[in-house]
Motif scaffolding. Structure first.
Motif, PDB file in Angstrom:
ATOM      1  N   GLN A 103       1.807  -1.338  -2.324  1.00  0.00           N
ATOM      2  CA  GLN A 103       2.161  -0.202  -3.218  1.00  0.00           C
ATOM      3  C   GLN A 103       3.266   0.443  -2.168  1.00  0.00           C
ATOM      4  O   GLN A 103       5.379   0.218  -1.971  1.00  0.00           O
ATOM      5  CB  GLN A 103       1.321   0.534  -3.780  1.00  0.00           C
ATOM      6  N   CYS A 104       2.799   1.493  -1.023  1.00  0.00           N
ATOM      7  CA  CYS A 104       4.435   1.901  -0.531  1.00  0.00           C
ATOM      8  C   CYS A 104       4.832   0.632   0.746  1.00  0.00           C
ATOM      9  O   CYS A 104       5.319   0.824   1.153  1.00  0.00           O
ATOM     10  CB  CYS A 104       3.296   2.886  -0.097  1.00  0.00           C
ATOM     11  N   GLY A 105       3.627  -0.067   0.624  1.00  0.00           N
ATOM     12  CA  GLY A 105       4.077  -1.768   1.729  1.00  0.00           C
ATOM     13  C   GLY A 105       3.653  -1.260   3.426  1.00  0.00           C
ATOM     14  O   GLY A 105       3.793  -2.196   3.744  1.00  0.00           O
ATOM     15  N   TYR A 106       2.902  -0.184   3.686  1.00  0.00           N
ATOM     16  CA  TYR A 106       3.204   0.011   5.176  1.00  0.00           C
ATOM     17  C   TYR A 106       1.379  -1.274   5.589  1.00  0.00           C
ATOM     18  O   TYR A 106       2.147  -2.022   6.886  1.00  0.00           O
ATOM     19  CB  TYR A 106       2.614   1.465   5.229  1.00  0.00           C
ATOM     20  N   CYS A 107       0.505  -1.171   4.844  1.00  0.00           N
ATOM     21  CA  CYS A 107      -0.015  -2.574   5.559  1.00  0.00           C
ATOM     22  C   CYS A 107      -0.205  -2.955   4.702  1.00  0.00           C
ATOM     23  O   CYS A 107      -1.339  -4.181   5.698  1.00  0.00           O
ATOM     24  CB  CYS A 107      -1.439  -1.767   4.811  1.00  0.00           C
ATOM     25  N   CYS A 117      -5.974  -0.248   3.545  1.00  0.00           N
ATOM     26  CA  CYS A 117      -4.669   0.401   2.759  1.00  0.00           C
ATOM     27  C   CYS A 117      -5.148   1.810   1.920  1.00  0.00           C
ATOM     28  O   CYS A 117      -6.244   1.749   1.106  1.00  0.00           O
ATOM     29  CB  CYS A 117      -4.526  -0.784   1.528  1.00  0.00           C
ATOM     30  N   ARG A 118      -4.342   2.846   2.292  1.00  0.00           N
ATOM     31  CA  ARG A 118      -4.409   3.903   1.087  1.00  0.00           C
ATOM     32  C   ARG A 118      -4.625   3.966  -0.156  1.00  0.00           C
ATOM     33  O   ARG A 118      -4.016   4.551  -1.102  1.00  0.00           O
ATOM     34  CB  ARG A 118      -4.033   4.696   2.086  1.00  0.00           C
ATOM     35  N   CYS A 119      -3.417   2.708  -0.640  1.00  0.00           N
ATOM     36  CA  CYS A 119      -2.927   2.725  -1.891  1.00  0.00           C
ATOM     37  C   CYS A 119      -3.123   1.839  -3.266  1.00  0.00           C
ATOM     38  O   CYS A 119      -3.820   2.610  -3.769  1.00  0.00           O
ATOM     39  CB  CYS A 119      -1.136   2.522  -1.135  1.00  0.00           C
ATOM     40  N   THR A 120      -3.538   0.827  -2.669  1.00  0.00           N
ATOM     41  CA  THR A 120      -3.708  -0.019  -3.449  1.00  0.00           C
ATOM     42  C   THR A 120      -4.941  -0.105  -4.441  1.00  0.00           C
ATOM     43  O   THR A 120      -5.236  -0.841  -5.051  1.00  0.00           O
ATOM     44  CB  THR A 120      -2.998  -1.560  -3.229  1.00  0.00           C
TER      45      THR A 120
HETATM   46  S1  FES Z   1       0.142  -0.838   0.081  1.00  0.00           S
HETATM   47 FE1  FES Z   1       0.561   1.543   0.771  1.00  0.00          FE
HETATM   48  S2  FES Z   1      -1.299   1.412   2.510  1.00  0.00           S
HETATM   49 FE2  FES Z   1      -1.336  -0.148   1.477  1.00  0.00          FE
END
Ligand code: FES
Ligand code: FAD
Ligand code: FES
Lengths: 159, 305
Positions: free
Chosen positions: A97-101, A133-136
């Motif tokens: 998602q955001c990709g950060y992790c 991961c804060r998104c997926t």
């Molecule tokens: S994709 Fe956003 S923190 Fe994992």
């Protein structure tokens, strides 16, 4: 102090302060910004790199300590522009998602599949418990690792 | 109650650098390392995997003038079966301990503890020596090593000495080591036949330090407990043995009433505090549950052989 090590397959040299952390050297001196900084205290796994083939946290590693050793970051996984099975599987499963992790998860998935090419879901989840991961919600990440394990079976790395 | 819990400095002081200047040394041998420590007289810190020390330096809680990195001292990285017992080098990584067949078969509580620590990355960095020397009351390798009556070896320029693990912990963050000593190995005697052991931990998440951890070892003959050992962590300033509960169990048949009574006694031997992880009340209540479960599992392993 002068530190010499292998970075993504290439021998490199760099002057570092004794209190410099590996993550800052990778990002700021070598421009390898795939490795992410988040918690800075070992809790999240975003900064994971391979040190002599083992996954370690670059936010808790002194740069001086890698002298004479080998570091692989997420940038060093794909050879000659071709994605690895893990990277392909992450894209195909929409595990990002955001990709950060994600660089941290990709490194962990590579490391897991080298140790254990056919992990169960429980083994996958246990192996990535040090990565947040804060998104997926992790579901597609786990699916991606499973898919990658099928690719691994078809073409083990180095084949 | 919660309002009296101060936030951890880890959450308020951490930045992306180490705000402490120090000189760095990476000795190639143990001799060189102890020479450096003796020269720096308490102004140096030993660095192993760094999973405790680097965090402490990042938040400025520890400010050494010298850092002596022993991370790559291979001579302290081993798991050896010898006549007098199992010898584990202080720099042996938790990941290696968790993967060792000898440890899983012969010292299962230590295997269970190592596996329950942090995530894979922390276990690929963190060492057993670092876990002990950091002397956290919650150190997960401590309760298993205490029920196995392990000893540790410490070396300095003044020579070497052995310390029983039950005498090693002096208070939160304080061990029996002098500042010029390096922990070199842990020695665990082989456990007699008909002994079973187990480790259990309750934590907020699978990555966190324990609210309470417990190890038990029981030796059983013809259905009777010959001896039992119980160790608990995070319920006192150091990991502790529940000696009164152990004495109560000796010579008894392990029925549910005996297990319940032993757990009550063990809980009465704890001196827990309230902190960010848990309240004192909860720690004492959960101690009972973990002691009961650990005794049941250890007993089952003892009689099944
Ligand atoms: S994709 Fe956003 S923190 Fe994992
Ligand atoms: C995210 C995260 C999760 C964690 N989870 C757990 C957990 O579940 N359970 C748990 O118990 N711990 C946990 N820890 C704490 C830590 O990982 C362990 O205590 C680990 O075993 C420390 O080992 P190290 O080699 O990294 O020690 P270091 O940080 O290198 O050293 C710790 C201390 O011991 C001293 N020291 C180290 N080796 C020696 C030696 N041979 N002789 C003399 N002194 C020495 C150092 O000077 C320092 O004071 C966690 C840490 C993190 C960051
Ligand atoms: S930034 Fe290293 S673990 Fe979170």
């Amino acid at each position: 102090m002068r530190v010499r090590f292998k970075l993504n397959g290439e021998p490199v040299e760099v002057d570092v302060e004794p209190n410099e952390l590996l993550i800052n050297v990778l990002r700021e001196r070598f421009g390898l910004t795939g490795t992410k900084y988040a918690c800075g205290i070992g809790e999240c796994g975003a900064c994971t790199v391979l040190l002599d083939g083992e996954p370690v946290l670059s936010c808790l590693t002194l740069a001086a300590d890698v002298d004479g050793h080998e570091v692989v970051t997420v940038e060093g996984l794909a050879k000659s522009g071709e994605l690895t099975p893990v990277q392909r599987a992450f894209i195909e499963e929409g595990a990002v998602q955001c990709g950060y992790c994600i660089p941290g998860f990709v490194i962990m998935a590579e490391s897991l599949l080298r140790e254990n090419p056919e992990p169960t879901e429980a083994e996958i989840r246990d192996y990535i418990r040090g990565n947040l991961c804060r998104c997926t919600g992790y579901v597609n990440i786990v699916k991606a690792v499973k898919r990658a394990s099928k690719y691994f079976k078809l073409a083990p790395p180095g084949s | 109650m919660a309002s009296r819990v101060r936030p951890s400095p880890i959450n308020t002081m951490n930045t992306h650098i180490i705000p402490v200047r120090f000189e760095y040394f990476a000795p190639k041998t143990l001799n060189e390392a102890v020479d450096l420590l003796s020269r720096f007289r308490g102004r140096a810190k030993v660095l192993a995997g760094g999973t405790d020390l680097v965090v402490q330096m990042k938040v400025g809680r520890v400010r050494p003038e010298y850092v002596v990195s022993i991370r790559w001292l291979r001579e302290l990285d081993f798991i050896d079966t010898r006549e007098d017992g199992l010898h584990i080098g202080a720099l042996t990584k938790l990941r290696r301990i968790e993967k060792s067949d000898v440890i899983r078969r012969g010292f299962i509580a230590l295997y269970e503890a190592a596996k329950a620590m942090g995530g894979v990355q922390v276990r690929c960095m963190g060492t057993v020596g670092g876990n002990l020397c950091n002397a956290s009351p919650a150190a997960d390798t401590a309760p298993p090593l205490m029920v196995y009556e392990a000893r540790v070896k410490a070396v300095s320029t003044r020579g070497e000495r052995e310390i029983p693990i039950t005498k090693f912990f002096k208070g939160p963050g304080k061990s029996a080591l002098e500042p010029d000593e390096i922990l070199t190995e842990v020695m665990i005697p082989y456990q007699p036949a008909n002994t079973g052991s187990a480790f259990l931990k309750v934590a907020r998440t699978s990555m966190d330090l324990a609210k309470v951890n417990v190890a038990a070892a029981i030796n059983v003959r013809e259905g009777v407990v010959r001896w039992a050992r119980i160790a608990l962590g995070a319920v006192a300033p150091t990991p502790i043995r529940a000696l009164k509960a152990e004495a109560y169990l000796a010579g008894k048949e392990l029925g549910e009433d005996v297990i319940a009574r032993a757990a009550e006694i063990a809980a009465s031997e704890t001196r827990p505090i309230t902190d960010v992880r848990s309240t004192a009340w909860y720690r004492r209540e959960v101690s009972k549950v973990l002691v009961k479960d650990a005794l049941r599992i250890a007993y089952g392993r003892a009689v099944r052989g």
